[in-house]
Structure formats: C-alpha cells, structure tokens
Scaffold this motif. Sequence first.
Motif, PDB file in Angstrom:
ATOM      1  N   GLU A 112      62.981  49.910  29.289  1.00 38.80           N
ATOM      2  CA  GLU A 112      64.193  49.452  30.122  1.00 38.80           C
ATOM      3  C   GLU A 112      65.226  48.479  29.441  1.00 38.80           C
ATOM      4  O   GLU A 112      64.868  48.368  28.412  1.00 38.80           O
ATOM      5  N   CYS A 137      60.554  39.667  31.962  1.00 42.74           N
ATOM      6  CA  CYS A 137      59.594  41.028  32.023  1.00 42.74           C
ATOM      7  C   CYS A 137      59.549  42.013  30.909  1.00 42.74           C
ATOM      8  O   CYS A 137      58.858  42.862  30.856  1.00 42.74           O
ATOM      9  N   HIS A 139      61.694  43.402  29.000  1.00 44.24           N
ATOM     10  CA  HIS A 139      62.644  44.566  28.705  1.00 44.24           C
ATOM     11  C   HIS A 139      63.252  44.292  27.561  1.00 44.24           C
ATOM     12  O   HIS A 139      63.718  45.551  26.841  1.00 44.24           O
ATOM     13  N   GLU A 172      65.250  48.673  36.220  1.00 41.85           N
ATOM     14  CA  GLU A 172      63.868  48.831  36.555  1.00 41.85           C
ATOM     15  C   GLU A 172      63.698  47.702  37.375  1.00 41.85           C
ATOM     16  O   GLU A 172      62.700  48.315  38.414  1.00 41.85           O
ATOM     17  N   GLU A 173      63.991  46.656  37.361  1.00 39.60           N
ATOM     18  CA  GLU A 173      64.023  45.624  38.496  1.00 39.60           C
ATOM     19  C   GLU A 173      64.695  45.726  39.843  1.00 39.60           C
ATOM     20  O   GLU A 173      64.388  44.982  40.845  1.00 39.60           O
ATOM     21  N   HIS A 199      54.540  48.418  27.905  1.00 37.37           N
ATOM     22  CA  HIS A 199      55.033  47.482  28.788  1.00 37.37           C
ATOM     23  C   HIS A 199      54.284  46.095  28.261  1.00 37.37           C
ATOM     24  O   HIS A 199      52.943  46.093  28.165  1.00 37.37           O
ATOM     25  N   GLU A 377      55.654  49.883  39.426  1.00 42.51           N
ATOM     26  CA  GLU A 377      56.744  49.908  38.205  1.00 42.51           C
ATOM     27  C   GLU A 377      57.410  51.262  38.224  1.00 42.51           C
ATOM     28  O   GLU A 377      56.826  52.335  38.785  1.00 42.51           O
TER      29      GLU A 377
HETATM   30 ZN   LIG Z   1      58.797  45.378  33.470  1.00 43.01          ZN
END
Ligand SMILES: [Zn+2]
Length: 443
Positions: A112, A137, A139, A172-173, A199, A377
């Motif tokens: 991501e 997160c 990314h 992604e978020e 991840h 996710e």
């Molecule tokens: Zn994430």
Amino acid sequence: MKYGNKRSLLQISGIFIVFTIVGANVVLAVDAVAKQHRPFPDKIYSVVEKAYRQFHEYPELGNVEFQTCDYIQESLIQAGFTQIIELPNLLTAVIAVWDTGREGPTIGLRSEMDARPTQEPAHHDPCSKINGVMHNCGHDIHAAILLGTAHAIANDDSAFRGKIVFVFQPAEEVRGGADDIVACGILKELGIQALFAQHVAPGTPVGRWNISPGAVMAGSNYFNITLKGQGSHAADPSAGSDLPLVAARLVETLSSIPARSLDILNQPMVMSVTQISTGEHSALNVIPTQVTLGGTIRAFYDLDSPGENGKSARDVIMQAIKGVAATYDVEIDFELRKATPPTQNHNELFDLIIPQLQSAMAPGALKVTHGRGMFSEDFAYYTPHHPCLYFSLGVMKGEKGKNGVHTPEFDVHPDTLPQGLLFLWTLAKIASNSDLSVIHITE
Ligand SMILES: [Zn+2]
Ligand SMILES: [Zn+2]
C-alpha cells in the motif's frame, strides 16, 4: 498529476503490452544468499532507507498519494523498469512489470502507499512534516521495501524466472484501492498466478514473520438502524415509545447475537454498535421520535450464506430486530452494507511456498500459526480472484515496534527495512521458480 520521464514509460490505458522473451531456464541453486545478513549491494539498502524517510516525512492520504506515486515511478525508471502501467481510474497506483526473459510464472508483490489522518508526536524520527497526517499503519515501510525489492531484482535477476509484477496500491485506508485494481482487471490481464503481501505486526520481533492458512482476517460489514416511534415529554415516558430505552435494549440484543443466537464455532462473528444518536436538536427534557444506531459486523463468511440450520447471520439479526420492534411497538429499519470480504490465504499456494520459504530462511524465522483477527484489510479483495498469501512482518526491537497500528505512538525498528527486503526478495525468488500452474482458484 505529474509523471517523471513519461517518454520512458510504456503508457497504457486499459490495454497494455507485455514483452515476452523466452530464454533459458535458470536452475536455482540452494538459497545461501537468504541466510546472509546483508546480501545486497549497499545501493539497494540506501534506496529502501531513502524511500522510507521520504514516504514517512511526506505522508499522503488515500487516493491523493501523488508525490509518493511520482517518487516510486521515477525510482523504478532509474532502476531500469520500462513497463510501468498507468490506470485511468487509479491515478496514484503504480504497477510495474519486470520480465526476466526466462520462461516461468507471473507473480505479483503488493504494497500500500497511503497514510492516515493522525498527528505524529514531534519526537519521532523520522517524523511527518505534514500536519495531521501520519504513516501509522506501516504502508511507508511496505512501499519502501517493495521498491527496494524491485531495485534488487532489476540489479540482478539471474535467480528469477518469468515476470514479477510490482503493485503499489493506493487507498488501503479508504474506499477504493484494492477493489478498484481488481475491478479494472489489470492483474488478470497480466496473468498474475500468485500475489503476496506483508504487513507490519507490532509486538512481533524484527526477523520474525507469521502466517496462517485459510481465512486470516475477517470481512467487514457496516449497519445503520433507524428507530421511529411516539415522542413524549421526558417527565412522562409512558406517553410515548421511549426510543432511547428501546435503543439500549437493542444494543444488548445485538451484542449478544454472536454468542447466543449463532453457532460460535461455525459462524463466529462480532457485532459492535459504535454510534447512537437522538438527533442534534433534542432538548434534555424531550424523548425523541427517532433514534439512529450504527456499527460494524466482522465475520469470516458472507452474512447471507446459510448456516447449518439454514439461517444466515442476516436472518438471525433481522429476527432479533423484529422481536425488539414488536415488543416495544416501534418501527425499526435495518440497513446493511457489505464492505471488505474476508482475507483468505490460498491453501494450495500455502502448501507449495511455505515449506520452501521456511527452509530458505533462518530457523524459526517464519512461524505458521493459526492466529486469526477480526480486523479487516483490503488485500482481501484480491483473494477471491488470485491465489494469495499475506504475511505478518515483525517490527519490534528494543523500545521500538510495540505500539499498535493506527495509534499516534506507532513506530518500527529501522532493522525492519533490510529484513523485510530480504524476506520479500526470497519469497519472490521461490515463487518465481515454482510451478504455479498447479495452483487453482475457484471464483
Ligand atoms: Zn495497513
Ligand atoms: Zn490501517
């Protein structure tokens, strides 16, 4: 958006061209390199470190990752990539293809790129220079590692076969991202036979990876409930429907469904009410005529799929809601929106890749667990269409890497970067030398 050196890009809108050069098969020797500490040239590590600092200091929210996108494209061009695909509906996605020229499978590696709306504490290093936006997160780490892997393979692809597709996915978020990439069909057109991602996992030590077979993360669903009834003065609740009390009963009823009305082993689910509103203009002495509730349902299955007794989770929820409505003689409207599906690790791909990967890595570095999470996710969107594996990446060392994702305190130990690079490179090498024609997916 600005692109770097457009002349050197293979510009594709919807249609694309893939060059295939059939060369000699490479017989791969036993993986000694993956057991070394720093097996890549220093320039590869500096690509990863610089990219991480850049992405972390200049975080961008989902679907507006323009600077990140430009940086990745320019870096890939410098590495020697000539096949970089532009997608008209995903302005910040970067999909790049490395063709080894040798016969072999087409594999995909995905990261991501987007950050989150969080203010980063000033003492962090590196620290976000954008007010109110932070990579919490991981990314930025994923994208930097993927970029480094692309450079490492472009620098020396002699251990690889077939094609390696690098998928830098935006958003992604937020909505969009993986589902849009799946919807545009580019990964099918490229012939991706297996797709991999890792991840960050706070609390897991650097140098450790975890993976579980099957469904590993739940699908997310969101609901809104509207209660309508007779209002009254607060001093005289028996004159009306007393909707706040009905809402409270409803919260209890809904929260007990997973453990009491569904088979907890075969239909595990979490149902959480996260919002209750009686409207903005309610006075403290008025019982309102309408109350709304909202929340989320996390489950490893489709809420409309029937259980062993023939009833779906939606049927059970509706039955409970109707019971409350009848008891209190109020009108209840229930709306359900299905969002991310469950994330499924593909079992055949798992059986093919994981033993090879474990023997290529340091003993105990890759643990097979049976851990599952009710978090969701968007990598899940790929999993019904492509054989996928999703790994947890250890980030904890010393005082770093202990705090959870999405918190302002989230950080990682810098040793995560070289470790993540070696892992992704090793995974890609094993996959690109495996016979993926035996892997099937039923859509
Ligand atoms: Zn994430
Ligand atoms: Zn996140």
